[in-house]
Design a protein around this motif. Structure first.
Motif, PDB file in Angstrom:
ATOM      1  N   LEU B  37       2.760   5.910   5.734  1.00  0.00           N
ATOM      2  CA  LEU B  37       3.105   5.605   4.331  1.00  0.00           C
ATOM      3  C   LEU B  37       2.426   4.317   3.876  1.00  0.00           C
ATOM      4  N   LEU B  38       2.490   3.271   4.721  1.00  0.00           N
ATOM      5  CA  LEU B  38       1.899   1.986   4.345  1.00  0.00           C
ATOM      6  C   LEU B  38       0.383   2.136   4.184  1.00  0.00           C
ATOM      7  N   SER B  39      -0.226   2.885   5.102  1.00  0.00           N
ATOM      8  CA  SER B  39      -1.675   3.104   5.019  1.00  0.00           C
ATOM      9  C   SER B  39      -2.019   3.854   3.725  1.00  0.00           C
ATOM     10  N   GLY B  40      -1.201   4.842   3.398  1.00  0.00           N
ATOM     11  CA  GLY B  40      -1.437   5.619   2.168  1.00  0.00           C
ATOM     12  C   GLY B  40      -1.309   4.753   0.934  1.00  0.00           C
ATOM     13  N   LEU B  41      -0.278   3.913   0.916  1.00  0.00           N
ATOM     14  CA  LEU B  41      -0.079   3.038  -0.245  1.00  0.00           C
ATOM     15  C   LEU B  41      -1.206   2.012  -0.343  1.00  0.00           C
ATOM     16  N   PHE B  42      -1.636   1.497   0.817  1.00  0.00           N
ATOM     17  CA  PHE B  42      -2.738   0.525   0.856  1.00  0.00           C
ATOM     18  C   PHE B  42      -4.004   1.140   0.247  1.00  0.00           C
ATOM     19  N   GLN B  43      -4.336   2.335   0.707  1.00  0.00           N
ATOM     20  CA  GLN B  43      -5.532   3.007   0.182  1.00  0.00           C
ATOM     21  C   GLN B  43      -5.362   3.357  -1.291  1.00  0.00           C
ATOM     22  N   GLY B  44      -4.135   3.752  -1.636  1.00  0.00           N
ATOM     23  CA  GLY B  44      -3.842   4.094  -3.032  1.00  0.00           C
ATOM     24  C   GLY B  44      -4.031   2.901  -3.948  1.00  0.00           C
ATOM     25  N   MET B  45      -3.612   1.724  -3.489  1.00  0.00           N
ATOM     26  CA  MET B  45      -3.735   0.529  -4.329  1.00  0.00           C
ATOM     27  C   MET B  45      -5.193   0.123  -4.495  1.00  0.00           C
ATOM     28  N   LEU B  46      -5.975   0.204  -3.406  1.00  0.00           N
ATOM     29  CA  LEU B  46      -7.416  -0.107  -3.526  1.00  0.00           C
ATOM     30  C   LEU B  46      -8.067   0.867  -4.503  1.00  0.00           C
ATOM     31  N   LEU B  47      -7.668   2.092  -4.388  1.00  0.00           N
ATOM     32  CA  LEU B  47      -8.197   3.137  -5.270  1.00  0.00           C
ATOM     33  C   LEU B  47      -7.830   2.853  -6.726  1.00  0.00           C
ATOM     34  N   PHE B  48      -6.594   2.394  -6.919  1.00  0.00           N
ATOM     35  CA  PHE B  48      -6.140   2.080  -8.276  1.00  0.00           C
ATOM     36  C   PHE B  48      -7.026   1.000  -8.896  1.00  0.00           C
ATOM     37  N   LEU B  49      -7.444   0.029  -8.054  1.00  0.00           N
ATOM     38  CA  LEU B  49      -8.241  -1.080  -8.584  1.00  0.00           C
ATOM     39  C   LEU B  49      -9.610  -0.587  -9.091  1.00  0.00           C
ATOM     40  N   VAL B  50     -10.132   0.476  -8.500  1.00  0.00           N
ATOM     41  CA  VAL B  50     -11.387   1.051  -9.006  1.00  0.00           C
ATOM     42  C   VAL B  50     -11.084   1.999 -10.177  1.00  0.00           C
ATOM     43  N   ALA B  51     -10.053   2.818  -9.989  1.00  0.00           N
ATOM     44  CA  ALA B  51      -9.792   3.896 -10.949  1.00  0.00           C
ATOM     45  C   ALA B  51      -9.240   3.393 -12.281  1.00  0.00           C
ATOM     46  N   LEU B 174       8.774  -3.014  12.863  1.00  0.00           N
ATOM     47  CA  LEU B 174       9.805  -2.170  12.250  1.00  0.00           C
ATOM     48  C   LEU B 174       9.802  -0.842  12.997  1.00  0.00           C
ATOM     49  N   PHE B 175      10.950  -0.363  13.367  1.00  0.00           N
ATOM     50  CA  PHE B 175      11.099   0.903  14.117  1.00  0.00           C
ATOM     51  C   PHE B 175      10.164   0.938  15.330  1.00  0.00           C
ATOM     52  N   GLY B 176       9.998  -0.217  15.969  1.00  0.00           N
ATOM     53  CA  GLY B 176       9.187  -0.261  17.183  1.00  0.00           C
ATOM     54  C   GLY B 176       7.697  -0.221  16.958  1.00  0.00           C
ATOM     55  N   GLN B 177       7.263  -0.373  15.693  1.00  0.00           N
ATOM     56  CA  GLN B 177       5.822  -0.361  15.405  1.00  0.00           C
ATOM     57  C   GLN B 177       5.399  -1.675  14.758  1.00  0.00           C
ATOM     58  N   ARG B 178       4.131  -2.057  14.988  1.00  0.00           N
ATOM     59  CA  ARG B 178       3.606  -3.267  14.363  1.00  0.00           C
ATOM     60  C   ARG B 178       2.963  -2.905  13.015  1.00  0.00           C
ATOM     61  N   PHE B 179       3.423  -3.554  11.965  1.00  0.00           N
ATOM     62  CA  PHE B 179       2.876  -3.304  10.625  1.00  0.00           C
ATOM     63  C   PHE B 179       2.052  -4.503  10.173  1.00  0.00           C
ATOM     64  N   SER B 180       0.943  -4.229   9.508  1.00  0.00           N
ATOM     65  CA  SER B 180       0.087  -5.321   9.027  1.00  0.00           C
ATOM     66  C   SER B 180       0.675  -5.952   7.762  1.00  0.00           C
ATOM     67  N   THR B 181       0.901  -7.267   7.834  1.00  0.00           N
ATOM     68  CA  THR B 181       1.424  -7.972   6.663  1.00  0.00           C
ATOM     69  C   THR B 181       0.389  -7.963   5.532  1.00  0.00           C
ATOM     70  N   TYR B 182      -0.895  -8.004   5.937  1.00  0.00           N
ATOM     71  CA  TYR B 182      -1.948  -8.031   4.916  1.00  0.00           C
ATOM     72  C   TYR B 182      -1.938  -6.748   4.075  1.00  0.00           C
ATOM     73  N   ARG B 183      -1.756  -5.611   4.766  1.00  0.00           N
ATOM     74  CA  ARG B 183      -1.700  -4.336   4.015  1.00  0.00           C
ATOM     75  C   ARG B 183      -0.521  -4.354   3.044  1.00  0.00           C
ATOM     76  N   LEU B 184       0.591  -4.886   3.548  1.00  0.00           N
ATOM     77  CA  LEU B 184       1.786  -4.970   2.695  1.00  0.00           C
ATOM     78  C   LEU B 184       1.498  -5.878   1.489  1.00  0.00           C
ATOM     79  N   PHE B 185       0.761  -6.967   1.757  1.00  0.00           N
ATOM     80  CA  PHE B 185       0.406  -7.906   0.691  1.00  0.00           C
ATOM     81  C   PHE B 185      -0.458  -7.202  -0.375  1.00  0.00           C
TER      82      PHE B 185
END
Lengths: 235, 333
Positions: B37-51, B174-185
């Motif tokens: 989900l985080l990866s999808g949102l990250f890519q979605g936001m980058l895409l939004f900046l172009v689109a 979170l839930f035993g996985q490491r999440f990138s703070t930068y992606r969240l940012f």
């Protein structure tokens, strides 16, 4: 001779390769309503659009307050104090009534200053203020289009076919409003409905095949059945 | 910016719901699900900046700016260069702290993007407003020229981000996985930007002018508004936002002359899918395509179908157009 706020002198306008206006001259005296009459496709709308700079004339002069405005950009022409109410209303359907009025402000506070006058002329608009323009009926949209032209201090209003497709009761309301407008600004009107035109206007100009063969006082035209029959096809 | 109706809302809910369900079924833990989900949102936001720029510029000016991806690329190079030592714009002496240098590098990238935007609109595009096909060819040509200039300045070798700085390197569990703070940012920044642009369009006078111009440019001029100035402003803003996208993507994706191409193609899919010229459609479409690509990336792991993520935006576009031919929020103009 009456002072004119607008003098259109022998303008020639092309749309693509078509020579639409072949020498149109129109004079609008200060404080009057002048109506352009003529059959469909005669060049009435193109005359208004040429004045607004939307289809700029290739030849001829358009004097507003004595200064030639032919060839200027439409926004610069509007800023001189000319309001335009185009055919088919052209209100912004996705914008609310309030936004449709607000966008017409030329100075901050224009709308606040004019709101009472506008809502006195068109009380319905106050009730519909937050609705998108596209949700309004045809008559309400026409009122909004006229109201929008009233927001800034325009000295000349160009109004194209305001009664087109509207119910008689709405036409009456619009006519009353346009008569009130003429108290503070001059009006150049395009109107197909001769009965409406003859009640509203003091001056007329006939547009026929891209030219302006006849002009004068509307009272004289009303008396001249032959002229009306010849150019307008109504008795 | 047409009013949405029930069928577009249903389409949005079905597609996003379906993507989330597939992501959930595909992942074997809540942690993996969260990462997708985080990866999808990250890519979605980058895409939004172009689109977003592509969409607003198209809606207002009828110009499909094929150089939008090139502005993303320029943003990535400028941010990379400003952040790292030994480049053209070496800020390492002036701002030794990489955490402070990064925001400056991003701002610099946005300024360069904006300046190049003004040059393109005023210098090249303006004489061609009456010729849509010429505009298309021009923006495509400008993208090629920009890529060549970048190669001339920074060579053809792609750059991988090597500078270490706080947010990029930090993770949370979170839930035993490491999440990138930068992606969240980046996701957070994207959401803030979506809201800010929406407020600009909804509340400000310039926003009202832009929305009105999307509907009827001629009438806007007839009200005394200089549409050319609005064009320059909107075009510049679109280019600056694309450069911002490149700049914030660079710490993850590095800088290369092809970085903008993938985003441009996906952004075109987003603009059509969202409804040409619709801001809401672009925002939702970006998230949708970002999520779909992330789900496809997960699904493609361990299979021979490595091309799945790259064709997913087009598959999604076809699906949406079958449901709603004018796009999610489009009107049938």
């Amino acid at each position: 001779m009456t002072d004119s706020i607008l003098e259109v002198r022998d303008i020639h306008t092309f749309i693509g390769q078509f020579h639409i206006l072949e020498g149109v001259s129109v004079s609008v005296p200060v404080g009057s309503i002048t109506v352009l009459l003529g059959r469909n496709g005669a060049g009435k709308t193109t005359t208004l659009r040429s004045i607004m700079g939307l289809t700029p004339p290739a030849r001829g002069q358009i004097l507003f307050d004595g200064k030639n405005i032919a060839g200027k950009h439409p926004h610069a022409i509007a800023q001189l104090g000319i309001g335009y109410v185009p055919e088919h209303r052209a209100i912004f359907r996705e914008l609310t009534v309030h936004e449709n009025l607000r966008i017409a402000e030329r100075k901050r506070g224009d709308l606040a200053r004019k709101a009472d006058f506008i809502f006195e002329l068109f009380p319905d608009l106050k009730r519909l203020i937050d609705l998108p323009g596209g949700n309004l009926s045809g008559g309400q949209q026409q009122m909004l289009a006229v109201a929008r032209a009233l927001v800034p201090d325009n000295r000349l209003l160009l109004i194209d076919e305001p009664s087109e497709g509207l119910a008689p009761v709405i036409i009456e309301q619009l006519m009353a409003a346009i008569s009130r407008l003429a108290e503070s600004s001059s009006v150049l009107l395009v109107e197909q409905n001769f009965r409406v035109a003859s009640r509203l206007a003091q001056q007329y100009v006939i547009i026929e095949e891209g030219q302006s063969p006849a002009a004068g006082k509307i009272d004289a035209l009303v008396q001249d059945a032959a002229l009306v029959q010849r150019y307008l096809g109504v008795a | 910016m047409a009013r949405t109706n029930r069928s577009s809302l249903i389409a949005i809910l079905v597609i996003i719901g379906g993507l989330i369900a597939v992501a959930f079924v595909n992942s074997n833990s809540l942690g993996n699900f969260g990462i997708t989900l985080l990866s999808g949102l990250f890519q979605g936001m980058l895409l939004f900046l172009v689109a977003s720029g592509l969409s607003i510029v198209f809606g207002l000016m009828d110009v499909l700016n094929f150089a939008q991806g090139a502005y993303f690329m320029v943003g990535a190079y400028v941010a990379y260069d400003a952040q790292h030592a030994g480049g053209l714009i070496d800020l390492t002496q002036a701002i030794p702290d990489p955490n402070l240098r990064f925001p400056v590098a991003v701002i610099l990238a946005v300024i360069v993007g904006a300046l190049l935007g003004v040059i393109l609109e005023r210098g090249l595009l303006r004489p061609l407003y009456a010729r849509p096909v010429f505009q298309l060819v021009l923006t495509f040509g400008v993208a090629l020229v920009m890529a060549e200039i970048i190669k001339f300045i920074w060579t053809t070798t792609p750059y991988s981000w090597t500078e270490v700085f706080g947010v990029r390197e930090s993770f949370f569990e979170l839930f035993g996985q490491r999440f990138s703070t930068y992606r969240l940012f980046v996701v957070g920044m994207g959401i803030v930007l979506i809201i800010l642009i929406a407020l600009l369009l909804r509340r400000s006078r310039i926003g009202i002018i832009i929305r009105a111009g999307v509907e009827d440019r001629e009438m806007v001029q007839s009200l005394g508004i200089n549409v050319q100035t609005v064009f320059t402003l909107v075009f510049t803003l679109g280019c600056a936002i694309a450069a911002l996208g490149g700049a914030v993507a660079a710490p993850f994706l590095g800088a290369s002359t092809t970085i903008g191409d993938i985003f441009l193609l996906q952004a075109i899919a987003v603009v059509v899918l969202g409804g040409m010229g619709s801001y809401e459609g672009t925002a939702i479409g970006s998230v949708m395509v970002g999520l779909a690509v992330a789900v496809a990336q997960d699904a493609a792991i361990g299979t021979s179908f490595a091309a799945l993520p790259s064709i997913t935006p087009m598959l999604l576009l076809i699906l949406v157009l079958l449901l709603r031919p004018s796009g999610l929020f489009g009107n049938a103009r």
